[in-house]
Design an enzyme around this catalytic site. Sequence first.
Site, PDB file in Angstrom:
ATOM      1  N   ASP A  14     -71.784  -0.955 -17.576  1.00 20.27           N
ATOM      2  CA  ASP A  14     -72.991  -1.400 -18.268  1.00 20.27           C
ATOM      3  C   ASP A  14     -72.666  -2.528 -19.247  1.00 20.27           C
ATOM      4  O   ASP A  14     -71.561  -2.582 -19.795  1.00 20.27           O
ATOM      5  CB  ASP A  14     -73.612  -0.222 -19.018  1.00 20.27           C
ATOM      6  N   HIS A  31     -72.578 -10.801 -14.799  1.00 20.42           N
ATOM      7  CA  HIS A  31     -72.317 -10.046 -13.571  1.00 20.42           C
ATOM      8  C   HIS A  31     -71.059 -10.563 -12.865  1.00 20.42           C
ATOM      9  O   HIS A  31     -70.286  -9.773 -12.314  1.00 20.42           O
ATOM     10  CB  HIS A  31     -73.519 -10.133 -12.635  1.00 20.42           C
ATOM     11  N   LEU A 125     -55.089   4.375  -4.124  1.00 17.73           N
ATOM     12  CA  LEU A 125     -56.362   4.558  -4.832  1.00 17.73           C
ATOM     13  C   LEU A 125     -57.550   4.351  -3.899  1.00 17.73           C
ATOM     14  O   LEU A 125     -57.575   3.408  -3.116  1.00 17.73           O
ATOM     15  CB  LEU A 125     -56.457   3.558  -5.986  1.00 17.73           C
TER      16      LEU A 125
END
Length: 235
Positions: A14, A31, A125
Amino acid sequence: MDRKIPRHIAIIMDGNGRWAKAQGLPRTAGHKKGADMIRTIAVECSRLSVEVLTLYAFSTENWKRPQDEVSYLCGLPKLFFNRYIRELNERNIRVCFIGELERFPQETRAVIEDAVRITAGNTGLVLNIAINYGSHREIVLAARAYAQDVAEGKISNDIDEEGFAHYLMTSGYPPVDLMIRTSGELRISNFLLWQIAYAELIFTPVAWPDFDEAQLNACIDEFSGRDRRYGGVKG
């Protein structure tokens, strides 16, 4: 005391727009910087031997944003994977996603599906990207799938929590140990509501574009120092 590393970290990324505004930049610049930070945090999680990193990239509610911003967000996967898929693959990171891709443009879907295909054999991962994802929707879809299996006689109507979890989009992943939300908001925002039932929650004022390796490790240190009792009593 040994440092405890979460098996599964989930992050609500966020603050991109607010970060950009503070810099005097358009929201799209936030962004873009936030997308670059995905690579930074994924690499650090890989170094720390975290098993799964789930990132909230695009929610089912994000379609309500201005059309130009939605269009930019739809194009971000192409920018990100064109730049970083080779490195992610070389680092043995496996890209996965949860959510419903059908609403996205074909080009966006193809880029994400290619990243999943290219890294499918990796064993490190799991970089799990939640895109057009909402937890209420996920649970409804899981309930429908379970009901269908019961109606078809595939299973009996006596499912438990562990069995139901296999119908969720995160089937096969460990439960979330640590959930982080950046940029100071104190909400879950319809993110992994089932999976975070016993997660440790950390809300940091740092905006996602500034959430670097040091910030991640500070959150892990806080997690490591917490006493996780899972409803029981210790001592």
